[in-house]
Design a protein around this motif. Structure first.
Motif, short mmCIF file in Angstrom:
data_model
loop_
_atom_site.label_atom_id
_atom_site.label_comp_id
_atom_site.label_asym_id
_atom_site.label_seq_id
_atom_site.Cartn_x
_atom_site.Cartn_y
_atom_site.Cartn_z
N LEU A 755 0.83 -1.21 0.00
CA LEU A 755 0.00 0.00 0.00
C LEU A 755 0.86 1.26 0.00
CD1 LEU A 755 -2.76 -1.03 2.58
CD2 LEU A 755 -3.03 -0.76 0.12
N LEU A 756 1.98 1.19 0.72
CA LEU A 756 2.89 2.33 0.77
C LEU A 756 3.47 2.63 -0.61
CD1 LEU A 756 4.34 4.40 2.57
CD2 LEU A 756 6.07 2.65 3.05
N GLU A 757 3.82 1.58 -1.35
CA GLU A 757 4.33 1.78 -2.71
C GLU A 757 3.27 2.41 -3.61
OE1 GLU A 757 7.32 1.45 -4.20
OE2 GLU A 757 8.02 1.26 -2.14
N GLU A 758 2.02 2.00 -3.44
CA GLU A 758 0.93 2.58 -4.22
C GLU A 758 0.76 4.06 -3.90
OE1 GLU A 758 -2.44 0.19 -3.33
OE2 GLU A 758 -1.71 -1.57 -4.44
N MET A 759 0.90 4.43 -2.62
CA MET A 759 0.81 5.84 -2.24
C MET A 759 1.97 6.64 -2.83
SD MET A 759 -0.29 5.54 1.79
CE MET A 759 -1.89 4.88 2.28
N ARG A 760 3.14 6.02 -2.91
CA ARG A 760 4.28 6.70 -3.52
C ARG A 760 4.03 6.93 -5.00
NH1 ARG A 760 8.60 3.04 -0.19
NH2 ARG A 760 9.07 4.54 1.47
N ASP A 761 3.47 5.93 -5.67
CA ASP A 761 3.18 6.07 -7.09
C ASP A 761 2.19 7.21 -7.35
OD1 ASP A 761 4.86 3.96 -7.65
OD2 ASP A 761 3.26 2.46 -7.72
N LYS A 762 1.28 7.44 -6.39
CA LYS A 762 0.30 8.52 -6.53
C LYS A 762 0.84 9.87 -6.06
CE LYS A 762 -3.59 5.37 -5.66
NZ LYS A 762 -4.71 5.04 -4.72
N GLY A 763 2.06 9.86 -5.52
CA GLY A 763 2.64 11.11 -5.02
C GLY A 763 2.15 11.51 -3.64
N GLU A 764 1.49 10.59 -2.93
CA GLU A 764 0.96 10.90 -1.61
C GLU A 764 2.01 10.79 -0.52
OE1 GLU A 764 -3.61 9.32 -2.49
OE2 GLU A 764 -2.21 8.08 -1.34
N VAL A 765 3.05 10.01 -0.78
CA VAL A 765 4.14 9.79 0.17
C VAL A 765 5.46 9.95 -0.58
CG1 VAL A 765 5.25 8.11 1.71
CG2 VAL A 765 2.76 8.22 1.59
N PRO A 766 6.43 10.66 -0.03
CA PRO A 766 7.71 10.83 -0.73
C PRO A 766 8.43 9.49 -0.92
CG PRO A 766 7.88 11.62 1.52
CD PRO A 766 6.44 11.37 1.26
N ARG A 767 9.12 9.36 -2.03
CA ARG A 767 9.84 8.12 -2.32
C ARG A 767 11.23 8.21 -1.71
NH1 ARG A 767 8.73 3.98 -5.34
NH2 ARG A 767 6.90 5.00 -6.25
N ARG A 768 11.34 7.73 -0.50
CA ARG A 768 12.61 7.79 0.21
C ARG A 768 13.52 6.63 -0.13
NH1 ARG A 768 12.94 11.41 4.43
NH2 ARG A 768 11.01 12.47 5.03
N SER A 769 12.96 5.52 -0.57
CA SER A 769 13.79 4.35 -0.83
C SER A 769 13.02 3.33 -1.62
CB SER A 769 14.25 3.72 0.49
OG SER A 769 13.13 3.19 1.17
N GLY A 770 13.70 2.23 -1.96
CA GLY A 770 13.04 1.12 -2.61
C GLY A 770 12.67 0.05 -1.61
N PRO A 771 12.07 -1.06 -2.08
CA PRO A 771 11.64 -2.13 -1.18
C PRO A 771 12.82 -2.72 -0.42
CG PRO A 771 10.67 -2.39 -3.36
CD PRO A 771 11.71 -1.33 -3.48
#
Length: 778
Positions: A755-771
């Motif tokens: 879910l966190l990755e989906e939020m990053r894809d939508k720009g809702e959460v900053p992309r601080r790192s990968g899995p």
């Protein structure tokens, strides 16, 4: 109730089966004492003096809470506490009857009892008045140092156990409050806007260049302060009434939003060194203009001018009833206007509750004092500003009192009637009784000072058994400052402590409705989501809080813990980059990496005593003790935790028990296990990790696995990754059923990571790192 209808009470008298002794301040039934706080006792006496007549809510407020501004809810809560103590059912009362919207009366007759000889035994001190309690924050057992009890200990429980929801915030609520808020006929119905309530709005700047905005705020601010000294009047705080700057809102709507019956409006025009001011007193309920005032004065007369406006408004409102003259607290007379404006700017900054604005507020107040070293109010507010700045910067509530108390004492030396200074001193006092007296005096002298009520409410909350009074105090804060987000925030946290998560979320939402970027409310909502298993949603909110307050360590500590819970170690390290060495984030990250030696050298002094931090610390201490062979030394260092009566002692007590088991010290272990079980029974209604760990230490591995996996099935286990590293559970990890139960939590974490990755894809959460999820070791 007038003096003519009141009666004197005998020294000893009976009310049905109750025996009341005024000399000993004692209530008994069948020879057994009934414990009553002073306010409950005073309410009972007020009803007894009037019996069998009705005592109105207003009469109770004036008789029992003399000198304090309280609301009808305070009375209804106190009546409820009195009924609970006496065992009186409001649906079928034996002692106290309530008439909705009118008041209360005593049902039994008051019967005098024969006087007895004075007892040689010293009179016991009666409990402190419940709404009069304030004071220092409680300290926990070593080695943690200064702790914030209501956040910290609850969160340890949420980590050690696999508890779901927001129960981690629950205090030990006394049985007398278990019935909830069923006030029944004690509720008071209020129609229309509350009387005796006035709001002073910012004045309009009618100057040609519109460059006198500060004066247009300063004049009503000073009028507000003068009206605030009238005990019979509730004055809405500046942070709420000044929220309507530049808004075209009619009087009735403003009155509704502020819950104020009367409004003071005005306009200001500056021509060279002269001021032309008009002021109006408006009835917000009817829209009627009750009084219009007009002044043309020299700029140097600004302090006399605000006195005149306030005095005439007060007379119009008839607050000088029964000879109650409005005394004037000399908090600004003789102060330079420039210094006063700096003080006003600082007040606005402090309401934002961000590190940046707190620092700027400190600078503005230091500037005000430099401009005018005799400005008493600036010294008191500087103490509050520095205290707030220390807390926001480090998360430490126990800021350097030695540096703050002299500021407050300086303010009182300059102005002995400065209520704000008394309230701040109450917040800093180390002695409980002295703090209590200061809070009471502060509210008496500055009844419209919102932060005073806030600090008082939090102090009450810290005192066991006074949760209802804390709630009543914050309700009063909301009444005088309905657009201050922190008031709703504190009420939400009080509701959380009672396990009322849905209601708490509503008040967090109210805090954000009046202050959309209020970081504490955003962060607490993030914690609620996290502890209920919605880790990705919690991260989304905590990142929003970090955008509003990037410098606060406590937010970074929370964000680090949430990212680790989602299995994103790289993002956790990213938010921790600016943290000081050996901080809470260092402890969590090192434990995640199984670098237990790095964790174990930590001294147990936390910036923000979060559950994953503390659990990481004790797991690491345990692992290092076993790996290094320093088991006996560690056992000796944990002697203080042998009686785990609080949650922050339970985790080290578990470590102690495990090391005793490893060392084969069965006799000592046998003495500790019943205390651990007692604590588990008291704090974990259903089988879970508490019971499971105690069962494991008792040697019943199968029962332990059943309890621990039951906890996993019930809901989210915060910091599952710490338990996965706990050396205490090594023996259980070989069991297939235990691994299956633990897999449920790992799968929940993986789902939240997705879910966190989906939020990053939508720009809702900053992309601080990968899995970076690491599978649990089996």
């Amino acid at each position: 109730m007038s003096d003519s209808t009141a009666v004197s009470l005998p020294d000893r008298f009976a009310i049905a089966d109750l025996c009341i002794d005024l000399g000993l301040q004692r209530v008994q039934r069948d020879g057994a004492d009934i414990s009553l706080p002073k306010l409950s006792f005073d309410v009972l006496l007020a009803l007894a003096r009037a019996a069998p007549r009705l005592v109105s809510v207003d009469q109770l407020m004036s008789q029992v809470w003399q000198g304090l501004v309280v609301n009808p809810e305070t009375v209804s809560q106190r009546i409820k506490l009195l009924r609970d103590a006496l065992g009186d059912d409001p649906q079928a009362p034996r002692y106290i009857a309530g008439l909705r919207g009118r008041g209360y009366r005593l049902l039994p007759a008051v019967i005098p009892l024969a006087a007895r000889a004075a007892s040689p035994i010293a009179q016991p001190s009666s409990p402190l008045a419940a709404t009069d309690i304030g004071g220092p924050r409680s300290k926990s057992a070593p080695p943690g140092g200064a702790r914030t009890r209501r956040i910290l200990t609850m969160m340890i429980a949420g980590v050690v156990v696999a508890a779901a929801g927001t129960a981690f915030w629950r205090h030990q609520i006394r049985s007398e409050r278990a019935a909830g808020a069923n006030a029944g006929p004690t509720q008071v119905t209020v129609t229309g806007l509350p009387p005796r309530t006035v709001a002073v709005l910012p004045f309009d700047d009618l100057s040609i260049k519109r460059d006198n905005g500060q004066l247009a705020l300063a004049v009503p601010e000073m009028v507000l302060q003068r009206l605030g000294t009238v005990k019979e009047l509730i004055v809405i705080a500046r942070s709420s009434s000044f929220a309507f700057i530049g808004q075209q809102v009619d009087a009735h709507e403003i009155g509704k939003r502020l819950s104020a019956r009367y409004l003071v409006e005005g306009a200001l025009q500056r021509v060279d060194d002269r001021l032309r001011i008009t002021a109006h007193l408006v009835d917000a309920q009817t829209g009627a203009d009750l009084r219009s005032l007009s002044f043309d004065r020299h700029l140097n007369d600004i302090f006399e001018l605000q006195d005149d406006i306030a005095q005439q408004i007060a007379e119009t409102l008839r607050v000088q009833l029964l000879g109650a003259d409005m005394y004037r607290v000399d908090r600004s007379r003789g102060t330079s206007l420039e210094a006063y404006l700096s003080y006003l700017d600082a007040q606005a900054l402090l309401n934002h509750w961000t590190t940046k604005d707190a620092k700027q507020g400190v600078m503005e107040l230091e500037r005000a004092i430099k401009l005018d070293p005799t400005f008493a109010l600036a010294y008191a507010e500087l103490a509050r500003a520095r205290h707030l700045n220390d807390f926001l910067s480090t998360g430490n509530e126990e800021s350097d009192r030695a540096n703050l108390l002299p500021l407050v004492n300086k303010a009182l030396a300059l102005d002995p009637r400065l209520g704000e200074a008394y309230s701040m001193r109450g917040n800093l006092q180390a002695d409980f009784k002295e703090a209590d007296a200061d809070f009471r005096r502060g509210i008496e002298l500055a009844p419209n000072y919102g932060p005073g009520y806030q600090m008082y409410a939090e102090a009450l909350w810290d005192e066991p058994g006074h949760e209802a009074d804390a709630m009543a105090m914050i309700e009063q804060a909301i009444a005088i400052d309905p657009i201050a987000p922190r008031n709703y925030y504190i009420k939400a946290r009080l509701l959380l402590s009672e396990g009322k998560s849905p209601q708490a979320e509503q008040y967090f939402a109210k805090a954000l409705a009046v202050g959309s970027d209020f970081p504490p409310a955003i962060a607490r909502l993030a914690e609620v989501r996290w502890y209920s298993g919605q880790t990705a949603e919690g991260i989304k909110l905590i990142e929003r809080a970090l955008r509003a307050e990037s410098e606060a360590y406590w937010l970074r500590i929370l964000a680090c813990a949430m990212y680790l819970d989602a299995g994103d170690r790289q993002a956790a390290a990213s938010v921790a980059e600016s943290m000081p060495p050996n901080s809470d984030t260092t402890v969590m990250l090192a434990a995640y990496d199984r670098d237990f030696g790095k964790v174990a050298v930590h001294q147990g002094e936390w910036m923000y005593e979060l559950g994953p931090t503390v659990y990481s610390y004790w797991v690491s201490r345990e692992a290092v003790a076993i790996q290094s062979g320093a088991i006996d030394q560690t056992i000796e260092s944990l002697e203080w935790s042998k009686n785990p009566t609080s949650l922050d002692a339970f985790a080290p007590a578990l470590v102690l028990a495990h090391l005793l088991k490893v060392r084969g010290k069965r006799a000592e272990l046998a003495l500790l296990l019943p205390k651990l079980k007692e604590y588990a029974d008291r704090n974990e209604p259903e089988p879970g990790a508490f019971h499971g760990l105690v069962q494991f230490l008792s040697g019943d591995n199968q029962a332990a696995i059943d309890s621990i996996t039951a906890g996993f099935r019930r809901g989210h286990s915060v910091a599952w990754w710490v338990r996965e590293r706990d050396p205490m559970l090594t023996e259980l990890r070989d069991d297939a059923r235990y691994r299956a139960g633990f897999q449920m939590e790992f799968e929940r974490a993986a789902k939240q990571r997705k879910l966190l990755e989906e939020m990053r894809d939508k720009g809702e959460v900053p992309r601080r790192s990968g899995p970076s999820i690491t599978a649990p070791r089996t």
